[in-house]
Design an enzyme around this catalytic site. Structure first.
Site, mmCIF file in Angstrom:
data_model
loop_
_atom_site.group_PDB
_atom_site.id
_atom_site.type_symbol
_atom_site.label_atom_id
_atom_site.label_comp_id
_atom_site.label_asym_id
_atom_site.label_seq_id
_atom_site.Cartn_x
_atom_site.Cartn_y
_atom_site.Cartn_z
ATOM 1 N N TYR A 123 0.303 7.609 8.208
ATOM 2 C CA TYR A 123 1.898 7.511 8.163
ATOM 3 C C TYR A 123 2.715 7.547 9.380
ATOM 4 O O TYR A 123 3.996 7.308 9.572
ATOM 5 C CB TYR A 123 2.378 8.724 7.293
ATOM 6 C CG TYR A 123 3.651 8.794 6.756
ATOM 7 C CD1 TYR A 123 4.251 8.101 5.458
ATOM 8 C CD2 TYR A 123 4.805 9.242 7.422
ATOM 9 C CE1 TYR A 123 5.338 7.955 4.877
ATOM 10 C CE2 TYR A 123 6.266 9.227 6.990
ATOM 11 C CZ TYR A 123 6.345 8.749 5.799
ATOM 12 O OH TYR A 123 7.566 8.766 5.208
ATOM 13 N N LYS A 173 -9.614 8.845 0.189
ATOM 14 C CA LYS A 173 -10.380 7.439 -0.162
ATOM 15 C C LYS A 173 -11.655 7.725 0.840
ATOM 16 O O LYS A 173 -11.699 6.683 1.963
ATOM 17 C CB LYS A 173 -9.129 6.675 0.520
ATOM 18 C CG LYS A 173 -9.526 5.222 0.177
ATOM 19 C CD LYS A 173 -9.485 4.867 -1.327
ATOM 20 C CE LYS A 173 -10.008 3.288 -1.535
ATOM 21 N NZ LYS A 173 -10.150 3.169 -3.052
ATOM 22 N N ASP A 206 -6.951 5.988 -5.918
ATOM 23 C CA ASP A 206 -6.511 4.959 -6.742
ATOM 24 C C ASP A 206 -6.821 5.495 -8.240
ATOM 25 O O ASP A 206 -6.095 5.201 -9.059
ATOM 26 C CB ASP A 206 -7.209 3.727 -6.534
ATOM 27 C CG ASP A 206 -8.703 3.755 -6.199
ATOM 28 O OD1 ASP A 206 -9.106 4.989 -6.022
ATOM 29 O OD2 ASP A 206 -9.433 2.617 -5.953
ATOM 30 N N ASP A 230 3.087 11.093 0.153
ATOM 31 C CA ASP A 230 4.289 10.360 0.183
ATOM 32 C C ASP A 230 4.322 9.504 -1.387
ATOM 33 O O ASP A 230 5.260 9.655 -1.989
ATOM 34 C CB ASP A 230 4.410 9.262 1.320
ATOM 35 C CG ASP A 230 5.848 8.538 1.371
ATOM 36 O OD1 ASP A 230 6.731 9.098 1.079
ATOM 37 O OD2 ASP A 230 5.923 7.251 1.762
HETATM 38 MG MG MG Z 1 8.901 9.229 0.626
#
Ligand code: MG
Ligand code: NAI
Length: 335
Positions: A123, A173, A206, A230
């Site tokens: 991010y 992941k 996922d 997020d």
């Molecule tokens: Mg956000």
């Protein structure tokens, strides 16, 4: 009296901050507000979206209630929200999502708290062009360290212990991103051993997304990396009525910022349509943080009562026929 910095922010920030402050005062919160400026309004009037005095006040008083801030798209200054997180190293983004009475949602019995690592991962925007001249090949770097992973995972377990939660689910992941989220998972497994009373599981992101939609009630405390957090925290908000009804905290070791996760909603600013619930729930987390749990509990009960009995007083975004003002007054009457 606890001194708390208050930034009303832009757009509907002013209306919802006023509403939340009124409810907290009527509920007997022992808070002395230190008003400070940030956002587009501060930029236009004071020449900076994050004035030095604001940063100094947050450093000194350590606790901040923050309304939404407008960030100009494309040009202009960078997000003040991101700047605040970085400046004060607010590494834990905590986002509870809980089913509320009379909010339309097919999902019932949701009661989860997501801990999102706030400083690393994919991010952080460490990106570059491989071919600067042509711009046909871009790369992004994810950063994960043992130290940052450990402090967010520990924060999730500590929360589970102090809030009587049963389980921590770690989302990763690691089957594909074996180094970065693999490290996050390894740290999680190690930290989990110190908390024998708390159940621990790990899920691949996922699968997590599917599970959250099919069986959201099975989740309790969730901890994950920045980008996954997020996305999943907005998903969690969507399960219980959206960003207008969920609060958030950004915690560091020194400072803590409590904010509405929605934006400044310029389309409805000044019209009395703004729902103060998101900022109100954030302020309840703030009250807990400063040890005024009893006041927080009383307000929480009053919100639930308002939702159950008096939907007519609520704002239009959640199907009510009321205004910011009628909702605020109804909560105060129900205290
Ligand atoms: Mg956000
Ligand atoms: P937004 O969240 O402000 O609005 C999206 C939609 O939700 C609008 O239709 C709005 O009317 C509605 N909405 C949002 N909050 C509401 C509330 N409390 N009550 C009732 N309706 C509500 O997102 P948008 O339009 O993308 O962004 C507007 C501005 O806010 C931008 O400048 C953006 O950068 C900023 N922003 C700031 C955030 C923050 O300070 N944490 C977070 C997200 C956006």
């Amino acid at each position: 009296m606890q001194k708390v910095v208050r930034i009303a922010g832009d757009g509907i920030g002013i209306e919802i901050t006023e509403a939340v402050s009124a409810i907290l005062e009527q509920a007997g919160a022992q808070i002395e507000w230190i008003d400070a400026r940030a956002g587009l309004g501060a930029y236009e009037e004071l020449g900076s979206p994050l004035p030095d005095e604001t940063v100094a006040a947050i450093r000194e008083y350590k606790v901040l209630l923050k309304g939404p801030l407008t960030t100009p798209v494309g040009t202009g200054f960078r997000s003040v929200n991101v700047a605040l997180r970085q400046h004060f190293d607010l590494y834990a983004n905590i986002r509870p999502a809980r089913t509320l009475p009379s909010i339309d949602s097919p999902f019932k019995q949701v009661d989860m708290v997501i801990f999102r690592e706030n400083t690393q991962g994919l991010y952080i925007g460490k990106e570059h062009w491989v071919d600067e001249d042509k711009k046909t090949h871009a790369e992004s770097i994810a950063v994960v360290t043992e130290q940052a992973s450990e402090r967010i995972i520990r924060a999730a377990f500590e929360y589970a212990v102090t809030h009587d939660r049963q389980k921590v689910s770690l989302v990763h992941k690691a089957n594909i991103l074996k180094f970065t989220t693999g490290l996050f998972l390894e740290v999680g497994k190690r930290v989990a051993k110190e908390y024998g009373s708390i159940e621990f599981e790990d899920l691949i992101v996922d699968n997590m997304a599917m599970q959250m939609v099919m069986r959201p009630e099975r989740f309790d405390v969730v901890v994950t990396t920045n980008l996954f957090g997020d996305i999943l925290s907005d998903l969690a908000s969507g399960l219980v009525g959206g960003l207008g009804v969920t609060g958030a905290a950004n915690m560091g070791d020194e400072q803590a910022m409590f904010e509405a996760v929605h934006g400044s909603a310029p389309d409805i600013a000044g019209q009395g349509k703004a729902n103060p619930m998101a900022l109100l729930f954030s302020s309840l987390m703030l009250l807990e943080h400063i040890g005024q749990n009893k006041v927080a509990n009383n307000i929480s009960k009053a919100i639930y009562k308002t939702l159950v009995e008096k939907k007519v007083y609520c704002t239009p975004d959640i199907g009510g026929k009321g205004t910011t003002q009628t909702f605020t007054q109804a909560v105060i009457d129900n205290l």
